[in-house]
Design a protein around this motif. Sequence first.
Motif, PDB file in Angstrom:
ATOM      1  N   MET A   1       0.842  -1.193   0.000  1.00 54.25           N
ATOM      2  CA  MET A   1       0.000   0.000   0.000  1.00 54.25           C
ATOM      3  C   MET A   1       0.882   1.250   0.000  1.00 54.25           C
ATOM      4  SD  MET A   1      -2.704   1.380   2.894  1.00 54.25           S
ATOM      5  CE  MET A   1      -3.552  -0.193   2.986  1.00 54.25           C
ATOM      6  N   LEU A   2       0.473   2.244  -0.790  1.00 54.80           N
ATOM      7  CA  LEU A   2       1.196   3.501  -0.810  1.00 54.80           C
ATOM      8  C   LEU A   2       1.097   4.175   0.563  1.00 54.80           C
ATOM      9  CD1 LEU A   2       0.004   4.775  -4.300  1.00 54.80           C
ATOM     10  CD2 LEU A   2       2.276   3.941  -3.713  1.00 54.80           C
ATOM     11  N   ASP A   3       2.156   4.827   0.997  1.00 53.88           N
ATOM     12  CA  ASP A   3       2.238   5.371   2.351  1.00 53.88           C
ATOM     13  C   ASP A   3       1.569   6.742   2.419  1.00 53.88           C
ATOM     14  OD1 ASP A   3       2.860   6.124   4.908  1.00 53.88           O
ATOM     15  OD2 ASP A   3       4.969   5.545   4.784  1.00 53.88           O
ATOM     16  N   TRP A   4       0.264   6.742   2.734  1.00 50.95           N
ATOM     17  CA  TRP A   4      -0.468   8.002   2.781  1.00 50.95           C
ATOM     18  C   TRP A   4      -0.085   8.842   4.000  1.00 50.95           C
ATOM     19  CZ3 TRP A   4      -3.594   8.754   7.031  1.00 50.95           C
ATOM     20  CH2 TRP A   4      -4.011   7.606   7.737  1.00 50.95           C
ATOM     21  N   ARG A   5       0.329   8.177   5.078  1.00 55.09           N
ATOM     22  CA  ARG A   5       0.733   8.936   6.270  1.00 55.09           C
ATOM     23  C   ARG A   5       1.982   9.772   5.984  1.00 55.09           C
ATOM     24  NH1 ARG A   5      -1.092   4.103   8.427  1.00 55.09           N
ATOM     25  NH2 ARG A   5      -2.756   4.294   9.994  1.00 55.09           N
ATOM     26  N   LYS A   6       2.920   9.173   5.288  1.00 52.32           N
ATOM     27  CA  LYS A   6       4.134   9.916   4.945  1.00 52.32           C
ATOM     28  C   LYS A   6       3.811  11.064   4.003  1.00 52.32           C
ATOM     29  CE  LYS A   6       8.933   9.203   3.569  1.00 52.32           C
ATOM     30  NZ  LYS A   6       9.961   8.198   3.186  1.00 52.32           N
ATOM     31  N   ALA A   7       2.844  10.829   3.111  1.00 51.22           N
ATOM     32  CA  ALA A   7       2.433  11.894   2.202  1.00 51.22           C
ATOM     33  C   ALA A   7       1.847  13.068   2.978  1.00 51.22           C
ATOM     34  CB  ALA A   7       1.415  11.358   1.197  1.00 51.22           C
ATOM     35  N   LEU A   8       1.054  12.774   4.000  1.00 58.26           N
ATOM     36  CA  LEU A   8       0.468  13.848   4.802  1.00 58.26           C
ATOM     37  C   LEU A   8       1.514  14.628   5.577  1.00 58.26           C
ATOM     38  CD1 LEU A   8      -2.863  12.377   6.271  1.00 58.26           C
ATOM     39  CD2 LEU A   8      -2.600  14.158   4.539  1.00 58.26           C
ATOM     40  N   GLU A   9       2.618  13.984   5.920  1.00 57.87           N
ATOM     41  CA  GLU A   9       3.674  14.678   6.654  1.00 57.87           C
ATOM     42  C   GLU A   9       4.225  15.863   5.878  1.00 57.87           C
ATOM     43  OE1 GLU A   9       6.645  11.847   7.678  1.00 57.87           O
ATOM     44  OE2 GLU A   9       5.382  10.792   9.157  1.00 57.87           O
ATOM     45  N   THR A  10       4.119  15.803   4.553  1.00 51.43           N
ATOM     46  CA  THR A  10       4.631  16.913   3.745  1.00 51.43           C
ATOM     47  C   THR A  10       3.803  18.181   3.928  1.00 51.43           C
ATOM     48  OG1 THR A  10       3.311  16.315   1.793  1.00 51.43           O
ATOM     49  CG2 THR A  10       5.473  15.277   2.012  1.00 51.43           C
ATOM     50  N   LEU A  11       2.613  18.045   4.541  1.00 46.57           N
ATOM     51  CA  LEU A  11       1.750  19.210   4.769  1.00 46.57           C
ATOM     52  C   LEU A  11       2.060  19.929   6.071  1.00 46.57           C
ATOM     53  CD1 LEU A  11      -1.725  17.720   3.737  1.00 46.57           C
ATOM     54  CD2 LEU A  11      -0.095  18.973   2.303  1.00 46.57           C
ATOM     55  N   ASP A  12       2.907  19.337   6.916  1.00 39.23           N
ATOM     56  CA  ASP A  12       3.204  19.928   8.219  1.00 39.23           C
ATOM     57  C   ASP A  12       3.705  21.364   8.062  1.00 39.23           C
ATOM     58  OD1 ASP A  12       2.464  17.644   9.500  1.00 39.23           O
ATOM     59  OD2 ASP A  12       4.501  16.904   9.842  1.00 39.23           O
ATOM     60  N   GLY A  13       3.121  22.242   8.828  1.00 39.27           N
ATOM     61  CA  GLY A  13       3.505  23.649   8.786  1.00 39.27           C
ATOM     62  C   GLY A  13       2.708  24.463   7.800  1.00 39.27           C
ATOM     63  N   ALA A  14       2.073  23.787   6.837  1.00 44.14           N
ATOM     64  CA  ALA A  14       1.277  24.501   5.839  1.00 44.14           C
ATOM     65  C   ALA A  14      -0.182  24.615   6.256  1.00 44.14           C
ATOM     66  CB  ALA A  14       1.362  23.792   4.481  1.00 44.14           C
ATOM     67  N   TYR A  15      -0.602  23.748   7.178  1.00 37.26           N
ATOM     68  CA  TYR A  15      -1.981  23.736   7.652  1.00 37.26           C
ATOM     69  C   TYR A  15      -1.993  23.729   9.181  1.00 37.26           C
ATOM     70  CZ  TYR A  15      -3.308  22.478   2.851  1.00 37.26           C
ATOM     71  OH  TYR A  15      -3.496  22.478   1.494  1.00 37.26           O
ATOM     72  N   SER A  16      -3.121  24.103   9.742  1.00 32.96           N
ATOM     73  CA  SER A  16      -3.253  24.119  11.198  1.00 32.96           C
ATOM     74  C   SER A  16      -3.270  22.699  11.746  1.00 32.96           C
ATOM     75  CB  SER A  16      -4.553  24.828  11.600  1.00 32.96           C
ATOM     76  OG  SER A  16      -5.677  24.057  11.225  1.00 32.96           O
ATOM     77  N   ASP A  17      -3.023  22.582  13.053  1.00 30.15           N
ATOM     78  CA  ASP A  17      -3.057  21.269  13.694  1.00 30.15           C
ATOM     79  C   ASP A  17      -4.432  20.627  13.552  1.00 30.15           C
ATOM     80  OD1 ASP A  17      -0.443  21.600  14.450  1.00 30.15           O
ATOM     81  OD2 ASP A  17      -0.905  22.215  16.506  1.00 30.15           O
ATOM     82  N   ALA A  18      -5.481  21.435  13.669  1.00 23.44           N
ATOM     83  CA  ALA A  18      -6.836  20.900  13.561  1.00 23.44           C
ATOM     84  C   ALA A  18      -7.091  20.326  12.167  1.00 23.44           C
ATOM     85  CB  ALA A  18      -7.864  21.987  13.867  1.00 23.44           C
ATOM     86  N   LYS A  74      -6.969  15.121  -1.609  1.00 24.11           N
ATOM     87  CA  LYS A  74      -5.649  15.628  -1.236  1.00 24.11           C
ATOM     88  C   LYS A  74      -4.587  14.527  -1.319  1.00 24.11           C
ATOM     89  CE  LYS A  74      -4.628  19.150   0.156  1.00 24.11           C
ATOM     90  NZ  LYS A  74      -4.034  20.340  -0.526  1.00 24.11           N
ATOM     91  N   ILE A  75      -4.931  13.333  -0.846  1.00 27.11           N
ATOM     92  CA  ILE A  75      -3.960  12.234  -0.879  1.00 27.11           C
ATOM     93  C   ILE A  75      -3.604  11.846  -2.300  1.00 27.11           C
ATOM     94  CG2 ILE A  75      -3.648   9.782  -0.365  1.00 27.11           C
ATOM     95  CD1 ILE A  75      -3.173  11.545   2.012  1.00 27.11           C
ATOM     96  N   HIS A  76      -4.569  11.808  -3.177  1.00 24.95           N
ATOM     97  CA  HIS A  76      -4.266  11.480  -4.572  1.00 24.95           C
ATOM     98  C   HIS A  76      -3.303  12.502  -5.181  1.00 24.95           C
ATOM     99  CE1 HIS A  76      -7.504   8.507  -4.374  1.00 24.95           C
ATOM    100  NE2 HIS A  76      -7.051   8.038  -5.530  1.00 24.95           N
ATOM    101  N   ARG A  77      -3.497  13.746  -4.828  1.00 23.07           N
ATOM    102  CA  ARG A  77      -2.603  14.776  -5.359  1.00 23.07           C
ATOM    103  C   ARG A  77      -1.204  14.643  -4.761  1.00 23.07           C
ATOM    104  NH1 ARG A  77      -6.183  20.383  -5.482  1.00 23.07           N
ATOM    105  NH2 ARG A  77      -7.679  19.720  -7.071  1.00 23.07           N
TER     106      ARG A  77
END
Length: 296
Positions: A1-18, A74-77
Amino acid sequence: MLDWRKALETLDGAYSDATMRAYHCDVQAYVTWCADARFEPFPASAAQVCAFLEAEGKRMAPSTVRRRLYAIRKIHRLLSLPDPTYDEAINLAYRRVRRAKPVRPQQARGLTASHLKRFLAVQPKTPWGMRNTAMLSFGYELMTRRSELVALRDEDITLRGDGTLRVLIRRSKADQEGQGRVACTSVDTAQRVLDWQAWRGPSTEWLFCPIYQERPIDRSLSDTAVKTVVKTAAKQAGYPAEDVRAFSGHSMRVGAAQDLLRKGFDTAAIMRAGGWKSVNVLARYLEYAEQNVWEA
């Protein structure tokens, strides 16, 4: 399975914690559904996403289903995969979800000035009561979201010559780039905040912090603590259980906006004062003021 969690890590700092928590929650819900249905989650087909949205629509609010859809998109992108979420079939699936479960947005009960007076009157003569008195007054007069309230630091407030406070609200849900907005308090509220700061001392830079064994803790309050303070005050003030449930951490913002409308301020002035970007959201708060539904 593609690592979607790692992909989301790239958003850190660009979006709020919520927002980041919401992305994780929504993608996990989709991945879990795919596992149960024996689908590979990524890349997804339009038919697969339709089936997921329709299944979620049976148990979740349409707003949550829409959020799930945005998370899948967002994950697909992020994974540079073909994005199925703009397929017309998905648009129709979501429309079916909305029509099957029409939901009027829930409205927090406005904590108007009359309610605030009762809330403040029952605060105990303790460090917790001193902090909560300052928080309730601040939240009402500045019309803050609860996340804005707990994010305030000492450096964000300035005592003015007339005894009021100038407050810089640096970042908000509607101001992700942190341009900020400036608001001012009354003399009474300023004094409550100054009294709290004098007790709290210099041990933390957070304006409102937790208290443990009558000592301030060097961290900010959680935004859920604001809701707890409001509901506890309502209960202590003798409100019936159904009214206590209706109050929330958003009530100070709602009530202040309703009071301004009753005093004759127009919508544009209220939007500027509270940092609203959408007149539609504000309109939901104000309709109750016009109908006097929430009068004490």
